[in-house]
Design a protein around this motif. Structure first.
Motif, PDB file in Angstrom:
ATOM      1  N   VAL A 232     -50.229  68.701   0.957  1.00  0.00           N
ATOM      2  CA  VAL A 232     -50.319  68.515  -0.219  1.00  0.00           C
ATOM      3  C   VAL A 232     -50.526  69.441  -0.492  1.00  0.00           C
ATOM      4  O   VAL A 232     -50.808  69.620  -2.837  1.00  0.00           O
ATOM      5  N   ASN A 233     -49.972  70.396  -0.908  1.00  0.00           N
ATOM      6  CA  ASN A 233     -49.451  71.334  -2.053  1.00  0.00           C
ATOM      7  C   ASN A 233     -48.361  71.597  -2.061  1.00  0.00           C
ATOM      8  O   ASN A 233     -47.287  71.732  -1.723  1.00  0.00           O
ATOM      9  N   LEU A 234     -48.530  70.471  -3.728  1.00  0.00           N
ATOM     10  CA  LEU A 234     -47.368  70.058  -4.094  1.00  0.00           C
ATOM     11  C   LEU A 234     -46.719  71.254  -4.421  1.00  0.00           C
ATOM     12  O   LEU A 234     -45.636  71.311  -5.632  1.00  0.00           O
ATOM     13  N   PRO A 235     -47.334  72.303  -5.473  1.00  0.00           N
ATOM     14  CA  PRO A 235     -46.410  73.409  -6.563  1.00  0.00           C
ATOM     15  C   PRO A 235     -45.676  74.207  -5.428  1.00  0.00           C
ATOM     16  O   PRO A 235     -44.321  75.251  -5.756  1.00  0.00           O
ATOM     17  N   ALA A 236     -45.893  74.407  -3.957  1.00  0.00           N
ATOM     18  CA  ALA A 236     -45.571  75.464  -3.512  1.00  0.00           C
ATOM     19  C   ALA A 236     -44.306  74.124  -2.805  1.00  0.00           C
ATOM     20  O   ALA A 236     -42.977  75.219  -2.265  1.00  0.00           O
TER      21      ALA A 236
ATOM     22  N   TYR B 271     -40.762  76.073  -3.117  1.00  0.00           N
ATOM     23  CA  TYR B 271     -39.830  76.464  -1.250  1.00  0.00           C
ATOM     24  C   TYR B 271     -38.427  75.463  -1.467  1.00  0.00           C
ATOM     25  O   TYR B 271     -37.194  75.910  -1.507  1.00  0.00           O
ATOM     26  N   ARG B 272     -38.487  73.923  -1.939  1.00  0.00           N
ATOM     27  CA  ARG B 272     -37.374  73.417  -2.384  1.00  0.00           C
ATOM     28  C   ARG B 272     -35.975  73.974  -2.923  1.00  0.00           C
ATOM     29  O   ARG B 272     -35.562  74.055  -3.234  1.00  0.00           O
ATOM     30  N   ARG B 273     -37.010  74.512  -4.675  1.00  0.00           N
ATOM     31  CA  ARG B 273     -36.423  75.009  -5.451  1.00  0.00           C
ATOM     32  C   ARG B 273     -35.215  76.118  -4.490  1.00  0.00           C
ATOM     33  O   ARG B 273     -34.437  77.525  -4.995  1.00  0.00           O
TER      34      ARG B 273
ATOM     35  N   ARG C 198     -37.180  75.270   6.511  1.00  0.00           N
ATOM     36  CA  ARG C 198     -36.050  75.907   6.844  1.00  0.00           C
ATOM     37  C   ARG C 198     -34.551  76.313   5.287  1.00  0.00           C
ATOM     38  O   ARG C 198     -35.024  75.269   5.309  1.00  0.00           O
ATOM     39  N   ARG C 199     -34.771  77.428   5.793  1.00  0.00           N
ATOM     40  CA  ARG C 199     -33.507  77.510   5.115  1.00  0.00           C
ATOM     41  C   ARG C 199     -32.996  78.744   5.824  1.00  0.00           C
ATOM     42  O   ARG C 199     -33.297  79.762   6.581  1.00  0.00           O
TER      43      ARG C 199
END
Length: 167
Positions: free
Chosen positions: A124-128, A132-134, A160-161
């Protein structure tokens, strides 16, 4: 001490610096502001004395007595790293501090020749999640009911990255 200045912020700029063992009390205090189940000063100190744990802190430029704007704590074992925790003070959010902290971490891991970086984030932490996706993280797992929230429980997304291809 090396620092990365952050420009274009609405108030005083922050500098990103490596964490020191003496920062554990600051980390615990900031963690209490941002997490419903915060870690204690002793827990941070125990992690920070481990040889494979590192991190970065955002300090207000020119005012080192001010509380930190945020921090990241990570662990590197062989060629795999994990983000242990990230926190940005509520008053400092949406100013690029989280991105700058993660960027410093990625640079450190690149220099250490790490292959992968893992983290867990509340679904639910949409900003995080957006950050992370960016930064190129992909979801690789899910832990249902991992986080306790005011509304019950929410899942932790494991992300994971891959770092090898970025070298």
């Amino acid at each position: 001490m090396m620092g990365f200045p952050l420009g274009n912020l609405r108030s005083r700029p922050f500098v990103i610096e490596p964490l020191a063992r003496t920062d554990s009390a600051h980390l615990a205090k900031l963690h209490r502001l941002t997490f419903s189940q915060p870690w204690s000063d002793e827990e941070f100190h125990a992690l920070m004395v481990e040889a494979n744990v590192f991190g970065f802190i955002a300090r207000e430029e020119g005012n080192l007595s001010a509380p930190p704007g945020g921090f990241v704590l990570a662990r590197l074992v062989l060629d795999e790293a994990e983000i242990l925790t990230v926190a940005v003070a509520p008053a400092s959010q949406r100013r690029g501090i989280g991105h700058a902290l993660m960027d410093a971490t990625l640079r450190h891991l690149h220099n250490a020749r790490a292959d992968m970086l893992f983290l867990e984030v509340d679904e639910v932490n949409l900003p995080a999640l957006a950050l992370y996706r960016r930064l190129g993280f992909k979801q690789v797992g899910k832990r249902p009911g991992y986080y306790e929230t005011a509304d019950g429980r929410s899942a932790a997304l494991t992300m994971r990255r891959d770092l090898k291809q970025a070298r």
